[in-house]
Design a protein around this motif. Structure first.
Motif, PDB file in Angstrom:
ATOM      1  N   TYR A 195      16.011  39.624 -21.088  1.00  0.00           N
ATOM      2  CA  TYR A 195      16.184  38.890 -19.836  1.00  0.00           C
ATOM      3  C   TYR A 195      14.947  39.138 -18.972  1.00  0.00           C
ATOM      4  CZ  TYR A 195      21.052  38.732 -21.309  1.00  0.00           C
ATOM      5  OH  TYR A 195      22.203  38.516 -22.030  1.00  0.00           O
ATOM      6  N   LEU A 209      16.490  32.626 -21.229  1.00  0.00           N
ATOM      7  CA  LEU A 209      16.785  33.932 -20.646  1.00  0.00           C
ATOM      8  C   LEU A 209      15.719  34.361 -19.647  1.00  0.00           C
ATOM      9  CD1 LEU A 209      18.029  35.782 -23.867  1.00  0.00           C
ATOM     10  CD2 LEU A 209      19.359  34.535 -22.169  1.00  0.00           C
ATOM     11  N   GLU A 227      20.633  37.724 -27.099  1.00  0.00           N
ATOM     12  CA  GLU A 227      21.264  38.413 -25.969  1.00  0.00           C
ATOM     13  C   GLU A 227      20.549  39.671 -25.501  1.00  0.00           C
ATOM     14  OE1 GLU A 227      25.663  38.635 -26.191  1.00  0.00           O
ATOM     15  OE2 GLU A 227      25.408  37.771 -28.200  1.00  0.00           O
TER      16      GLU A 227
END
Length: 496
Positions: free
Chosen positions: A215, A244, A212
């Protein structure tokens, strides 16, 4: 086998393939496909997709797209299976599909393809640490970037510069990092290494870092593929996980997500343009402006648009470190508007003037801008801008004197990331050769067009002929200046 020996072994075969018309970039792509498949097999995966037709439907009795099946083939059967396998894997979801998107077999000699497969098969890649695997692949990327003909240098930022930028920003765990033009993923990997090396991560923080944190955008399919592979080798992302790294144009694909950090080195094209067919049936290029409501100015200057976009990507108090060419600091019109708004709405606290000769793209004169986003306020957030001049009287070349992290350690120390508000100038009237100097907000706003292209050191080579750089350095600088001038002339011609 050592990292250097593996890189040398893998890369030496590229020279053999060049005789067959397989360029460095194409070879690196084939290595990426095969290495990814080998590592998937080493991980114990058994549910490999089966061969598909051109419409994406599984072939009756089609074999699995597995490493073992690939290794069992020879001759024409190997070439046919490999070609079908690449097409079939490209229709899968997640990182697997992204790696093989639009994949093609560029090695037309089955015997040489088999040699590459055997070379990769001899190594147990899963037993290597992520650090070693990453360094090996990074070594291949750097070799590819140094090849002038491949043109890959524009997607490769010198790793020493990236490491210095990350050392200044000091990214923290459980924070998101975005690069809207991520190239081969250099900023992601340096940030990953920094976080791992400087923090004792718990289970949740490790999971966040893997899935996570990062990006990005990369519109060039082959470069995006290498970025994903580079990240995967560093233990970022999963084979079947969501990618991502978006293939969309970052300037058009305005997202709602805001991030804690932006680390970027956007491509150095000055103007955005598109090719159209006019009424006479002739192709011509038109400047492309991005009319976004969140931009301060509408312009066809790609770098100014990127800078405005980066501001929009940041959370309140989010931090950015971005490499931008000189024109962003002095261009009038939209450039002046953008600079004034940047000084008002963010804390633009540091500018690092970079030397020439450090980028694979010639003729580049660039800077690193460090700024923090801020909430809306009546008074400007920038109170003073610190400038470090690592350009004047500094000479680097890619081969004989490449940029090293040690060259930027003095800047990182003066940047004082642990306590930026306790900085000390090295410049003074008593020491006019000091490279570290601050300028107040009112002083900057009073400059013509709010020009931030600031320098004060004297060029010693102009004053002292005995201290001239080596001839090869001078020649390289002349080449870079000519190429930079030619680039400007081409933009003027395109406008006419």
């Amino acid at each position: 086998m050592t990292e250097a020996s593996i890189v040398s072994k893998v890369w030496n075969f590229a020279d053999v393939l060049r005789d067959d018309g397989v360029g460095y970039g194409d070879y690196l792509e084939q290595i990426t496909y095969l290495l990814f498949l080998k590592m998937a097999e080493e991980s114990g995966r058994v549910d490999f997709p089966r061969l598909k037709d051109i419409n994406g439907n599984e072939l009756p009795n089609g074999e699995q797209c597995s490493w073992q099946n690939l290794r069992s083939k020879k001759g024409a059967a190997l070439e046919a299976f490999y070609t079908q396998m690449l097409r079939s894997l490209g229709s899968e979801k997640g990182i697997l599909g992204q790696i093989f998107t639009k994949a093609q077999n560029k090695v037309q000699d089955p015997a040489k393809l088999l040699k590459i497969i055997d070379m990769i098969n001899r190594e147990d890649w899963s037993s290597m640490g992520a650090d070693l695997k990453g360094k090996i692949y990074e070594g291949l990327l750097e070799k590819n970037a140094s090849d002038v003909k491949s043109g890959a240098g524009q997607y490769f930022t010198p790793r020493a510069l990236i490491q210095a930028m990350v050392a200044c920003v000091q990214p923290q765990p459980n924070k998101t990092i975005v690069d809207p033009s991520c190239g081969t993923g250099g900023f992601f990997l340096a940030a990953y290494d920094y976080i791992v090396d400087n923090h004792e991560l718990d289970r949740d923080e490790k999971k966040f870092l893997k899935k996570e944190t990062f990006y990005g955008n990369e519109i060039v399919a082959s470069t995006r593929r290498m970025c994903l592979m580079n990240m995967f080798l560093h233990n970022i992302g999963e084979i079947d996980g969501a990618s991502l790294i978006s293939s969309a144009d970052a300037l058009i694909a305005q997202g709602s997500q805001r991030h804690d950090y932006v680390l970027a080195n956007p491509p150095f094209g000055k103007k955005s343009s598109m090719t159209i067919t006019n009424e006479d049936g002739e192709q011509e290029r038109q400047d492309l402006s991005y009319n976004r409501q969140d931009f301060w100015a509408t312009t066809s200057n790609k770098q100014l648009n990127v800078l405005q976009h980066i501001k929009s990507l940041l959370k309140v108090n989010g931090e950015a470190a971005v490499v931008l060419p000189d024109n962003v600091l002095f261009e009038g019109g939209a450039g002046e508007t953008v600079r004034k708004e940047l000084l008002k709405t963010t804390e633009l606290h540091t500018i690092l003037r970079l030397p020439t000769g450090i980028f694979y793209a010639n003729g580049v004169k660039a800077n690193v801008l460090f700024f923090d986003n801020k909430a809306a306020a009546k008074t400007p957030w920038t109170q003073e801008v610190w400038v470090y001049d690592y350009r004047t009287n500094v000479h680097h070349t890619l081969r004989k004197k490449p940029l090293r992290l040690a060259d930027l350690q003095a800047f990182v120390k003066l940047y004082n990331p642990g306590s930026r508000h306790k900085r000390q100038e090295t410049w003074s009237e008593a020491n006019p050769e000091g490279r570290w100097r601050k300028f107040g907000y009112e002083e900057l706003m009073a400059r013509d067009k709010t020009n931030l292209d600031i320098f004060w050191l004297k060029d010693q080579s102009l004053a002292d002929l005995d201290n001239l750089p080596d001839p090869d350095v001078l020649a390289q600088e002349i080449v870079e200046n000519i190429e930079a001038g030619l680039s400007s002339f081409r933009e003027i011609m395109a406008g006419l």
